[in-house]
Every structure is written in structure tokens, then in C-alpha cells.
Design a protein around this motif. Structure first.
Motif, PDB file in Angstrom:
ATOM      1  N   ALA A  78      22.453  30.935 102.807  1.00 55.24           N
ATOM      2  CA  ALA A  78      23.069  30.239 101.678  1.00 55.24           C
ATOM      3  C   ALA A  78      22.018  29.875 100.627  1.00 55.24           C
ATOM      4  O   ALA A  78      22.234  30.053  99.424  1.00 55.24           O
ATOM      5  CB  ALA A  78      23.801  28.989 102.166  1.00 55.24           C
ATOM      6  N   LEU A  79      20.872  29.371 101.086  1.00 55.39           N
ATOM      7  CA  LEU A  79      19.797  29.008 100.159  1.00 55.39           C
ATOM      8  C   LEU A  79      19.226  30.236  99.448  1.00 55.39           C
ATOM      9  O   LEU A  79      18.928  30.193  98.252  1.00 55.39           O
ATOM     10  CB  LEU A  79      18.694  28.254 100.892  1.00 55.39           C
ATOM     11  N   LYS A  80      19.096  31.319 100.175  1.00 57.30           N
ATOM     12  CA  LYS A  80      18.589  32.563  99.579  1.00 57.30           C
ATOM     13  C   LYS A  80      19.564  33.075  98.514  1.00 57.30           C
ATOM     14  O   LYS A  80      19.146  33.497  97.437  1.00 57.30           O
ATOM     15  CB  LYS A  80      18.386  33.620 100.674  1.00 57.30           C
ATOM     16  N   TYR A  81      20.861  33.009  98.816  1.00 55.15           N
ATOM     17  CA  TYR A  81      21.891  33.419  97.851  1.00 55.15           C
ATOM     18  C   TYR A  81      21.777  32.579  96.580  1.00 55.15           C
ATOM     19  O   TYR A  81      21.730  33.110  95.470  1.00 55.15           O
ATOM     20  CB  TYR A  81      23.285  33.256  98.483  1.00 55.15           C
ATOM     21  N   ALA A  82      21.744  31.260  96.728  1.00 58.21           N
ATOM     22  CA  ALA A  82      21.693  30.365  95.572  1.00 58.21           C
ATOM     23  C   ALA A  82      20.443  30.631  94.736  1.00 58.21           C
ATOM     24  O   ALA A  82      20.511  30.710  93.504  1.00 58.21           O
ATOM     25  CB  ALA A  82      21.744  28.915  96.028  1.00 58.21           C
ATOM     26  N   SER A  83      19.321  30.782  95.390  1.00 59.55           N
ATOM     27  CA  SER A  83      18.075  31.050  94.690  1.00 59.55           C
ATOM     28  C   SER A  83      18.148  32.368  93.918  1.00 59.55           C
ATOM     29  O   SER A  83      17.719  32.447  92.766  1.00 59.55           O
ATOM     30  CB  SER A  83      16.925  31.080  95.696  1.00 59.55           C
ATOM     31  N   SER A  84      18.709  33.394  94.530  1.00 63.10           N
ATOM     32  CA  SER A  84      18.812  34.699  93.869  1.00 63.10           C
ATOM     33  C   SER A  84      19.742  34.652  92.662  1.00 63.10           C
ATOM     34  O   SER A  84      19.616  35.455  91.747  1.00 63.10           O
ATOM     35  CB  SER A  84      19.267  35.777  94.849  1.00 63.10           C
ATOM     36  N   MET A  85      20.658  33.683  92.637  1.00 64.65           N
ATOM     37  CA  MET A  85      21.586  33.521  91.513  1.00 64.65           C
ATOM     38  C   MET A  85      21.056  32.529  90.480  1.00 64.65           C
ATOM     39  O   MET A  85      21.733  32.231  89.502  1.00 64.65           O
ATOM     40  CB  MET A  85      22.957  33.026  92.006  1.00 64.65           C
ATOM     41  N   GLY A  86      19.860  31.970  90.720  1.00 56.51           N
ATOM     42  CA  GLY A  86      19.275  31.023  89.783  1.00 56.51           C
ATOM     43  C   GLY A  86      19.909  29.647  89.835  1.00 56.51           C
ATOM     44  O   GLY A  86      19.817  28.879  88.888  1.00 56.51           O
ATOM     45  N   PHE A  87      20.545  29.319  90.967  1.00 59.46           N
ATOM     46  CA  PHE A  87      21.189  28.017  91.123  1.00 59.46           C
ATOM     47  C   PHE A  87      20.253  27.076  91.863  1.00 59.46           C
ATOM     48  O   PHE A  87      19.836  27.354  92.976  1.00 59.46           O
ATOM     49  CB  PHE A  87      22.514  28.156  91.887  1.00 59.46           C
ATOM     50  N   SER A  88      19.944  25.922  91.244  1.00 60.57           N
ATOM     51  CA  SER A  88      19.013  24.973  91.859  1.00 60.57           C
ATOM     52  C   SER A  88      19.667  23.629  92.183  1.00 60.57           C
ATOM     53  O   SER A  88      18.968  22.664  92.463  1.00 60.57           O
ATOM     54  CB  SER A  88      17.803  24.753  90.947  1.00 60.57           C
ATOM     55  N   GLY A  89      20.992  23.584  92.158  1.00 58.47           N
ATOM     56  CA  GLY A  89      21.698  22.361  92.525  1.00 58.47           C
ATOM     57  C   GLY A  89      21.864  22.270  94.033  1.00 58.47           C
ATOM     58  O   GLY A  89      21.155  22.931  94.796  1.00 58.47           O
ATOM     59  N   PHE A  90      22.812  21.447  94.470  1.00 52.50           N
ATOM     60  CA  PHE A  90      23.062  21.264  95.894  1.00 52.50           C
ATOM     61  C   PHE A  90      23.744  22.496  96.484  1.00 52.50           C
ATOM     62  O   PHE A  90      24.757  22.960  95.968  1.00 52.50           O
ATOM     63  CB  PHE A  90      23.944  20.046  96.143  1.00 52.50           C
TER      64      PHE A  90
END
Length: 161
Positions: A78-90
Motif C-alpha cells: 500500500a505504501l509503495k503504491y501511494a509513493s509511486s502515485m505521488g501521494f504523501s497523505g495518510f
């Protein structure tokens, strides 16, 4: 669980925040919360919305709002997905789909994928907006969600004056 209705109190859940500190949703009362339930890491519309939420996070925070994305995967993925999408929120991993279930988003597409949805929870913890209805094609644009947040922030600010 049946589908949530506008005005319902948002079901509480906990997740690991920064530095693995456990955060309870109910402890974020006082802020406007946008909760985006991701259908799949590979669904184009979900990837697009996650990226858009990442690019506009500062605009939401300027309105005293936080964005949480709930991802139907284990924490690392989940964290890898968010990071790859440029999302830095919760980022809220939900591999067991317990949070999806609490929000009435049981699996769709022959049980293979979770439903996607965007919820906006007002500062008192009540559901103020919900859109998606299990279809990423019905996901609201991020600008629409920001407009909802702005109206809630203005309403909250006028109550405090």
C-alpha cells in the motif's frame, strides 16, 4: 454492513500513521476527512485519483482537511503504491478488507475487487458526502471533492465566529 447514509457517524478504525504511531479515525475529529477507498492498484481511475489527491494535498490541508486512502493490500504494498502515485497523505492498508466492510463496500466484480468510493466526513465525524457507488467511473473529480471540503470548512468557520 449496509451502505452508509449522509448524516451517519463515520465508523471508527485505526491505522499506523507516521513513525508507526497508531491513529484512530475518531481522534481526527475536528478536521474534515476525505477517505478514498481504492478499488485496485491497477485500476486506471483509482491510480489517477490517487495521483490527483497527492498533487492537491496542500489545497485540502489549507481547508483544514486530511486525505486518507484505503488500499486493499498489506502495508508495504500500500505504501509503495501511494509513493509511486505521488501521494504523501495518510495511507491505510486494509488487506483483510475490514474497513471496506465497515463502510459497506463489500467486493464487487464477482468478488475479485473491492468497490471504490470517496467519502467526506465533516469535522464532527458525520458523513457529509459519498460518491462512487462501487464504480470507479462514478468517482468524483478531485476538484468536486475539494469544493465539498471548502463548503464544509466555510460552514465550520462561520459557526465559530
Amino acid at each position: 454492513m449496509s451502505r452508509l447514509e449522509i448524516g451517519d457517524i463515520a465508523p471508527n478504525f485505526s491505522f499506523a500513521g507516521p513513525h508507526d504511531k497508531t491513529i484512530e479515525l475518531e481522534n481526527l475529529t475536528g478536521k474534515i476527512l476525505v477517505i478514498f477507498f481504492v478499488r485496485s492498484l491497477f485500476w486506471r481511475q483509482c491510480r489517477t485519483r490517487t495521483s490527483e489527491f497527492g498533487r492537491t494535498l496542500d489545497k485540502f490541508r489549507a481547508e483544514d482537511a486530511e486525505i486518507l486512502i484505503v488500499v486493499p493490500e498489506k502495508r508495504e504494498k500500500a505504501l509503495k503504491y501511494a509513493s509511486s502515485m505521488g501521494f504523501s497523505g495518510f495511507v491505510v492498508p486494509d488487506a483483510e478488507k475490514k474497513i471496506y466492510h465497515r463502510y459497506g463496500l463489500d467486493t464487487s466484480f464477482m468478488g475479485a475487487m473491492q468497490k471504490s468510493e470517496v467519502f467526506v466526513i465533516d469535522a464532527s465525524g458525520e458523513l457529509a458526502f459519498a460518491q462512487g457507488h462501487g464504480s470507479p467511473l462514478r468517482l468524483p473529480k478531485v476538484t468536486e471533492v475539494l469544493d465539498v471540503v471548502k463548503s464544509l470548512h466555510e460552514k465550520g468557520s462561520s459557526k465559530n465566529n
